[in-house]
Write a protein that holds these residues in place. Structure first.
Motif, PDB file in Angstrom:
ATOM      1  N   LEU A  58       0.851  -1.185   0.000  1.00 24.89           N
ATOM      2  CA  LEU A  58       0.000   0.000   0.000  1.00 24.89           C
ATOM      3  C   LEU A  58       0.890   1.239   0.000  1.00 24.89           C
ATOM      4  CD1 LEU A  58      -2.580  -1.157   2.682  1.00 24.89           C
ATOM      5  CD2 LEU A  58      -2.743  -1.346   0.185  1.00 24.89           C
ATOM      6  N   VAL A  59       0.532   2.200  -0.823  1.00 24.94           N
ATOM      7  CA  VAL A  59       1.317   3.425  -0.947  1.00 24.94           C
ATOM      8  C   VAL A  59       0.377   4.584  -0.641  1.00 24.94           C
ATOM      9  CG1 VAL A  59       2.787   4.787  -2.462  1.00 24.94           C
ATOM     10  CG2 VAL A  59       2.728   2.288  -2.696  1.00 24.94           C
ATOM     11  N   SER A  60       0.729   5.371   0.359  1.00 22.00           N
ATOM     12  CA  SER A  60      -0.230   6.326   0.890  1.00 22.00           C
ATOM     13  C   SER A  60       0.380   7.701   1.110  1.00 22.00           C
ATOM     14  CB  SER A  60      -0.764   5.768   2.223  1.00 22.00           C
ATOM     15  OG  SER A  60      -1.818   6.558   2.694  1.00 22.00           O
ATOM     16  N   SER A  61      -0.427   8.714   0.904  1.00 21.35           N
ATOM     17  CA  SER A  61       0.059  10.078   1.084  1.00 21.35           C
ATOM     18  C   SER A  61      -1.076  10.996   1.532  1.00 21.35           C
ATOM     19  CB  SER A  61       0.657  10.581  -0.233  1.00 21.35           C
ATOM     20  OG  SER A  61       1.212  11.863  -0.068  1.00 21.35           O
ATOM     21  N   ASP A  92       1.951  11.999  -6.112  1.00 19.83           N
ATOM     22  CA  ASP A  92       2.849  11.642  -5.005  1.00 19.83           C
ATOM     23  C   ASP A  92       3.000  10.129  -4.841  1.00 19.83           C
ATOM     24  OD1 ASP A  92       3.798  14.095  -4.186  1.00 19.83           O
ATOM     25  OD2 ASP A  92       2.406  14.328  -2.518  1.00 19.83           O
ATOM     26  N   ILE A  93       1.973   9.374  -5.147  1.00 20.49           N
ATOM     27  CA  ILE A  93       2.143   7.915  -5.054  1.00 20.49           C
ATOM     28  C   ILE A  93       2.634   7.325  -6.368  1.00 20.49           C
ATOM     29  CG2 ILE A  93       0.464   7.705  -3.161  1.00 20.49           C
ATOM     30  CD1 ILE A  93      -1.434   6.344  -5.199  1.00 20.49           C
ATOM     31  N   VAL A  95       5.031   8.482  -8.114  1.00 19.34           N
ATOM     32  CA  VAL A  95       6.497   8.516  -8.100  1.00 19.34           C
ATOM     33  C   VAL A  95       7.086   7.346  -7.318  1.00 19.34           C
ATOM     34  CG1 VAL A  95       6.564  11.016  -8.392  1.00 19.34           C
ATOM     35  CG2 VAL A  95       6.737  10.057  -6.099  1.00 19.34           C
ATOM     36  N   GLN A  96       6.261   6.629  -6.572  1.00 25.48           N
ATOM     37  CA  GLN A  96       6.736   5.405  -5.914  1.00 25.48           C
ATOM     38  C   GLN A  96       6.384   4.173  -6.735  1.00 25.48           C
ATOM     39  OE1 GLN A  96       8.497   5.640  -3.117  1.00 25.48           O
ATOM     40  NE2 GLN A  96       7.748   7.379  -1.930  1.00 25.48           N
ATOM     41  N   VAL A 159      -4.712   6.235  -1.012  1.00 26.51           N
ATOM     42  CA  VAL A 159      -4.085   4.924  -0.865  1.00 26.51           C
ATOM     43  C   VAL A 159      -4.012   4.288  -2.244  1.00 26.51           C
ATOM     44  CG1 VAL A 159      -4.296   2.589   0.089  1.00 26.51           C
ATOM     45  CG2 VAL A 159      -4.830   4.568   1.512  1.00 26.51           C
ATOM     46  N   HIS A 247       8.178  14.287  -8.261  1.00 22.26           N
ATOM     47  CA  HIS A 247       7.067  15.217  -8.371  1.00 22.26           C
ATOM     48  C   HIS A 247       7.583  16.572  -7.878  1.00 22.26           C
ATOM     49  CE1 HIS A 247       2.652  16.157  -6.983  1.00 22.26           C
ATOM     50  NE2 HIS A 247       2.951  16.738  -8.122  1.00 22.26           N
TER      51      HIS A 247
ATOM     52  N   PHE B  43       8.039  10.682  -0.774  1.00 21.35           N
ATOM     53  CA  PHE B  43       6.822  11.279  -1.322  1.00 21.35           C
ATOM     54  C   PHE B  43       5.571  10.616  -0.760  1.00 21.35           C
ATOM     55  CE2 PHE B  43       9.684  12.827  -4.656  1.00 21.35           C
ATOM     56  CZ  PHE B  43       9.189  14.112  -4.842  1.00 21.35           C
ATOM     57  N   ALA B  44       5.681   9.348  -0.413  1.00 22.05           N
ATOM     58  CA  ALA B  44       4.521   8.614   0.079  1.00 22.05           C
ATOM     59  C   ALA B  44       5.008   7.524   1.026  1.00 22.05           C
ATOM     60  CB  ALA B  44       3.750   7.997  -1.092  1.00 22.05           C
ATOM     61  N   GLY B  45       4.111   7.042   1.867  1.00 20.00           N
ATOM     62  CA  GLY B  45       4.440   5.962   2.779  1.00 20.00           C
ATOM     63  C   GLY B  45       4.169   4.613   2.135  1.00 20.00           C
ATOM     64  N   LEU B  46       5.008   3.639   2.446  1.00 19.08           N
ATOM     65  CA  LEU B  46       4.864   2.298   1.863  1.00 19.08           C
ATOM     66  C   LEU B  46       4.590   1.300   2.974  1.00 19.08           C
ATOM     67  CD1 LEU B  46       7.983   2.311  -0.522  1.00 19.08           C
ATOM     68  CD2 LEU B  46       5.631   2.928  -1.080  1.00 19.08           C
ATOM     69  N   TYR B  47       3.561   0.477   2.778  1.00 17.18           N
ATOM     70  CA  TYR B  47       3.167  -0.462   3.818  1.00 17.18           C
ATOM     71  C   TYR B  47       2.733  -1.773   3.164  1.00 17.18           C
ATOM     72  CZ  TYR B  47       1.441  -2.028   8.309  1.00 17.18           C
ATOM     73  OH  TYR B  47       1.268  -2.724   9.478  1.00 17.18           O
ATOM     74  N   PHE B 102      -2.111   1.641   9.588  1.00 19.97           N
ATOM     75  CA  PHE B 102      -1.308   2.865   9.607  1.00 19.97           C
ATOM     76  C   PHE B 102      -2.180   4.114   9.596  1.00 19.97           C
ATOM     77  CE2 PHE B 102      -1.441   1.573   5.077  1.00 19.97           C
ATOM     78  CZ  PHE B 102      -1.928   2.721   4.473  1.00 19.97           C
ATOM     79  N   LEU B 104      -2.060   8.638   8.880  1.00 16.61           N
ATOM     80  CA  LEU B 104      -1.385   9.835   8.364  1.00 16.61           C
ATOM     81  C   LEU B 104      -2.090  11.053   8.943  1.00 16.61           C
ATOM     82  CD1 LEU B 104      -1.518   7.670   5.742  1.00 16.61           C
ATOM     83  CD2 LEU B 104      -0.045   9.428   4.789  1.00 16.61           C
ATOM     84  N   LEU B 136       2.577   6.557   9.319  1.00 17.93           N
ATOM     85  CA  LEU B 136       3.244   6.311   8.041  1.00 17.93           C
ATOM     86  C   LEU B 136       3.599   7.584   7.285  1.00 17.93           C
ATOM     87  CD1 LEU B 136       4.049   3.813   6.312  1.00 17.93           C
ATOM     88  CD2 LEU B 136       1.889   4.111   5.077  1.00 17.93           C
TER      89      LEU B 136
END
Lengths: 342, 342
Positions: A58-61, A92-93, A95-96, A159, A247, B43-47, B102, B104, B136
């Protein structure tokens, strides 16, 4: 004090909040997909993890739109700011190496004006729909005394999902790789405190005035929505052709490029490879803002930088242009650290 | 206008933001777990999605703390409000049968005071740690002109997980099931606009004054953190002993209980089964607030309601009490709709 105090007299109208939510229900429902298991109005949103991932990550911002909201107040135009928010989070996600699953918004105001709430959330819902992202939930808070009449703040939370071994971690970036710039649409969501100071206070422009040297109004130029690069970049990310993405938000090129470069690598950027868009030149001239400061605060015409192996550059540039992006070679990854504008 | 405008002169200090983030880094890092793949500042959180679920469902919620922040401003005490926020969000996903993964946060202020930012995020981090939830990511926004000096707003977003067939959907709730109340710790995060109006404006109390009839100050009573029911309820949810849960937030018992009852079912609540805590009685008396309005706005001493089959009541009550909760039989599910306070 009157006979007996009520919550409504104290400034909170739970019924108005309920009506505002009903007005946007159809818009929110239109963003649902097969993984969405909850209805609007439940305590929390439910979203089934998609199948087909070996090691799903999961990639979250979380983000806001900064004082761009204040331009929306001045112009009394509230249906674009939600799109800014979603697109910012999507980038933002991205770029991951992640694509979006769902989004939640937080909208706080002093006094809840139903049509403003509906316009803001309409923008959020359209932004979600454009990016294939479910608007899974959100909070609309009425906070008397905390926000002046007609003002609000807006934050968002996204997410997304990525296959673990496909995450853009920077480890596939090498010296000699090429930086490709993707053009921004104006200021996106950064630098508005400085831009407002210069345009509204120093130049004493009104939102409805023509932007200096442009055919559009100040409000039109400043409210240009933050661009989402998902549609153009996602196929290239999936193909493994993109080694890294930055970004370009607060902090500019020098603040954001190093965030994705591994230790021991820096970059140079060729200033002459693009023309700084007029909006930035007007701000710099009117505010006598130094070149260095402009590049620290604003995106200066570049919303995203892709890092590519040299053999992928031509095909990626062609694909980006075919997808409607303005894209060009802007620099190179080098041994060292930091970002040199030359 | 001075020689040349800078972002800092326009009210945004990127360096101060960076220092504030460094100050809280260790606290944030302390919430990490094995699934956490990203570092602070990306840039973002990874979980990584945890293993062991057949059909994992993400459960997500967004929330703020309402005008409880204004009590924090008045009392100049900023380290509890983050815990309120996390616990509120944790309860919102718990009622769907999910445990947190998680969190934010979004913290916006006019002028970023490093020690205030650190205190707020410290509260968030402690709240996360207490609930076994990773902090996160988050956004700290400096928005000149949008928030008065010393003020801020705080929003949070949580993602939890549940096995699809274990989600508390209401479908296992029947007429005749028992409602068990879990005591709240004061106002939690709802009704503060009305409470502030009455205590600070009508009674003209200061945060440091003794709360009427209590040994504690007004600030202490009003800043009591929102209680998390995760630790006490999670084992019972996992055992399948809980048929439904309602988090009693804005709208009170009558607004929140129906959100989890299936169509065709209502409930009655026995008013004499508990004593309304003094904080609510003081507010009602001083503001001459009607009983009906009090129950619509405040939790009135009940932070969570669990719905149980009759054969589970004794064991669940014993388990809740053993876990430190004050819990009691408060009513019953009946055919019909709505909630009757009798």
């Amino acid at each position: 004090m009157p006979d007996g105090l009520t919550y409504r007299a104290a400034g909170v109208d739970l019924e108005a909040a309920r009506r505002a939510k009903q007005a946007i229900r159809a818009l929110v429902d239109a963003t649902r997909d097969q993984q969405t298991l909850s209805e609007m109005g439940s305590f929390a949103g439910l979203y089934a993890v998609p199948d087909g991932f070996r090691q799903p990550v999961l990639v979250s911002s979380a983000d806001g739109v900064g004082t761009k909201v204040r331009v929306a107040f001045l112009a009394d135009r509230h249906d674009t700011i939600g799109r800014d928010l979603v697109n910012h989070c999507v980038n933002d996600i991205l770029v991951q190496g992640a694509r979006p699953l769902f989004f939640l918004d937080y909208l706080a105001s002093g006094k809840l004006h139903e049509h403003v709430v509906a316009d803001v959330v309409r923008g959020v819902a359209y932004g979600c729909k454009d990016n294939g992202c479910v608007l899974l939930g959100g909070e609309t808070a009425e906070m008397p005394d905390s926000y002046p009449a007609g003002e609000y703040d807006l934050a968002g939370f996204i997410v997304g999902i990525a296959e673990r071994n496909r995450i853009l971690s920077g480890e596939r970036i090498r010296a000699g790789h090429v930086l490709v710039a993707l053009a921004s649409d104006g200021l996106h969501t950064n630098g508005y405190s400085l831009a407002r100071r210069i345009l509204f206070d120093s130049l004493e422009l009104a939102p409805s005035d023509p932007f200096p040297g442009a055919q559009r109004t100040v409000a039109d130029v400043l409210l240009d929505p933050h661009r989402s690069y998902l549609a153009a970049l996602w196929p290239l990310v999936e193909q493994g052709r993109v080694r890294g993405l930055a970004h370009i938000t607060g902090g500019g090129l020098e603040g954001n490029l190093p965030r994705v470069l591994p230790a021991g690598l820096g970059a140079w950027i060729e200033r002459s490879s693009w023309e700084i868009p007029p909006v930035f030149r007007v701000i710099a001239d009117a505010g006598k803002v130094s070149d260095a400061e402009m590049f620290r605060v604003f995106n200066m015409g570049i919303g995203m930088v892709a890092i590519l192996a040299i053999e992928d550059v031509d095909a990626v540039l062609a694909a980006l242009r075919a997808a409607g992006e303005t894209a060009w070679r802007v620099g190179e990854v080098v041994a060292g650290d930091g970002v040199e504008l030359r």
